[in-house]
Design a protein around this motif. Sequence first.
Motif: not given
Lengths: 321, 612
Positions: B54, B56, B84, B87-88, B93-95, B101, B115, B163, B166, B178
């Motif tokens: 990512a 980051t 960037r 991303l998305g 990404f699933i947190p 989140a 989004h 999420l 999304m 993660d």
Amino acid sequence: MPVFAVVSMLVFLALRVLPVDPAQMSLPPSATIEQVEAKRIEMGLTKPVWEQYAVWLGSAVRGDFGESAQYRMPTSTLVLQRLPATIELATCALAFAIVFGVAMGLLIFAARGTVLASAGMVVTSVIMALPDFLLALLFILLLGVLMPLFPVNGRLAPGLSVPDLTGFLLVDTLAAGEPRLFLNALSHMALPVLALGLAFSPAIIRVLHSSLVATYQQSYIRQARLRGLSDRSILFGQALKNAILPVVVLVGTQFGGLFGGTLLVELIFSYPGLGNLMLRAMQTVDLNVIMAVALIYCATTLIFNSLADAGVYLLNPRLRS
Amino acid sequence: MKQQNVLEISGLDVSLPTGDRILSGVDLAIGGGRILGVIGESGAGKSMIGACIADTLPDALAVSAGSIEFDGLPLGSMTRATRRDLLGRDIGFIPQEPMTALNPALTIGQQFGSHLARIGFRWPKERKERTIQLLEDVHLPRSRELLSHYPHQLSGGMLQRVLIAMAFASNPKLVVADEPTTALDVTIQARVAELIARMVETHGASVLFITHDLCLAADLCDEVAVLYAGRIVESGAAETIIGSPAHPYSRCLSLATPTLSGPPRPLLTLPGTMPSALERSVMAGCELAPRCPVAEMRCHTDKPLLASTTTGHRSACHFPERVSAIQAPAEEPQAAAREPGPDVVLRAEGLAKTYIARDWIGRMRRVEALRGLDFEVREGEFVGVVGESGSGKSTLTKLILGLEDVTTGRLDAAGFAGSDRSAATLRALRAQVQLVFQDPQSALNPRRSIGSLVTQSLEVRAERPSRAARSAIARDLLAKVLLPPDVIDRFPDQLSGGQKQRVNIARALCSNPRLLVADEIVSGLDVSVQAQILELLKALREEAAISLLLISHDLAVVRHICDRTVVMFRGEIVEQGPVEEVFGNPRHDYTRALVAAAQGGTSLRKTMSQSQ
């Protein structure tokens, strides 16, 4: 409401322990002792203090704050004449402080890590160290005298007048269809508004900045970045609505300070508002006027506190359910 | 023709400015539609891989060698803006923590909408319809209503579904998850893992699944890579990595994990802790060597490289053939035959607790947190309370410790009635009943030395022992929890999570309590540390004749150290009895659901217990 009762009682008691005699004050200096005694009885000053307070409170809730000893007219009329000017001044100053403070807070945060941000922080600290009346004097010196861009006296240029509708000059001039007068009133307000607003803004800048820093450590900001949202939409679309909450609380709790600041600033700019009235009343120990104005200061603070609570409640969905 | 990998990481190094490496030489590849699991304990560097993808990484860290290719394109040669933009859109990404989140100040609809707007849905109406459809795809009921809900009005499981919806909304090629189930309740965990697997199938995405949970990885993933101290020590097909591991670390991890099936056995405990990035820099040999049960001289001097083994894995070990020889310690015979004593330390009869809640306009509402609880804990007995959030476990703890009063029923803790809440009784009660908290970190005052923390409760006694006497007591207690004596003068920040939890246990033991209440004390800890703590508790029972009430969501942990279990559901006990009986042959539907969820419903866990 209970706060209000306690404050009014405190102010009343404080003024009654002063070594001045309202009866004597309301009579010409040549009055005899008998005349003063008669006046004392007439004014109810021989009764116990709590009874005097009850009488005063009774008429106060009906809007009757007695007569001003100095101006020989009802205190309420006097106060209502002056109130709009001060409200206008304080509102404009607050609006300026919020716009300027939030904009600067965002700018400094957006430029974080650069020289620009550190410079902004230093400037903020400098302004923070200057009280409003000192800023007022500085502005008079800079923008009124050295570079005379703005008038430094009163609400309108001498000779001009506006039909009195609401007492708010900015409103009245527009209602009268006089843009020239409107601009004249505006330019008279510029320096006092700048002084009051600028003095209030560093707190907003600081609080917003540190609140943004804290917000950016939250994982929903990280997650928004992982969704690829741009820096701009993260700042305005995600972070600001959360980060602004402490600013709302700050404005609500500290507005009293700004409102109190009008006292000296009005004096400096000979601005015919409550502040000047209060200062005159203090000099001449005009007790009824002091009582009434003190209560207005108190009420303003309380009202803004409640407004801030309502604002936080509206902005924070977690409080609503 | 060989299909191109969606993600290909080769020789990736992530370093501190000092040159100490957080990740070293990581090679990973994920094919289209495959799930790759990265397994590691905290500090292994597994989250850094996602951060590299990512872009980051924390400020102090930087990629110092190697490359990441996404869909055939090297990420390193792209501009920040291009990366960037991926991303998305191409990478979702699933947190780990769904509860934090999502933005608390915005509705689900607003966040989903922004989004969708970013990934190209231009019209609000179109966005709304699409959001509703995506939420339905992840089985969220009444999805239209959810749009106007705020995150705090939804449960963790529901938020994680939002999420996930999304993350898959843009049909990404790669999804990085993660620890997506770690923060959820057990029965939800399995369903969320299932959902991810199904979304992968329908959307054809590849997944990088980062987890500490061996069994979960085995269930869900096609391939697995085991990360230890920033280095991949083993990689290969998920089915065999638990059944026939080719690296001592993988083997030790699985022997350190308590299981729900198979014969009960003691857990293997790895000595020491994972070396830090600084310590690794001065290690000439294998990073595991100091802790490895089968290491010899060569392991300390010569770093093993990843190489193919006979089992079809790639393993970084000089002696992969020795791995199967690693065995858990044998059960001590007298431990198995141990009977609880005759005294009852804790007894609840018809215990109930009702809270009066008030909403914002002052309307009263009765919340029945506990209803008609009957159970007891005998002297020297270990009882596990299992249940999910909201089942009343925490309320029970508060009642036992006398922090709140009992509404109806009887509660006897160490001979003190729960209805008597006078100051003197409570003080006497707390010498007999002690609590160990879930979070080892926040329970310790960072400004006190370990020695003074351990004996803190003695300071308020009337006959307060001298400083010298207290430090002697502290040394005894630390020895009891197997901490080295030199920690006595250190401060909490200087200890690892597992060591801190030992300090908390030592501290609870200070007043020689008869009952220890342990609230999720191992759930925040890594598998190998958890094994150490569990074995420690077992050893304490032999020595101190102490009773334990272990509150846990992990059935395997309860099965491992408890004699009996109490299953709680919505404030009631739905089932209780000996652990083997309750978990082996659950009678209540809820217990069955719990057991099924914990077993993951696949054959892999069985393979695991058979191989041992």
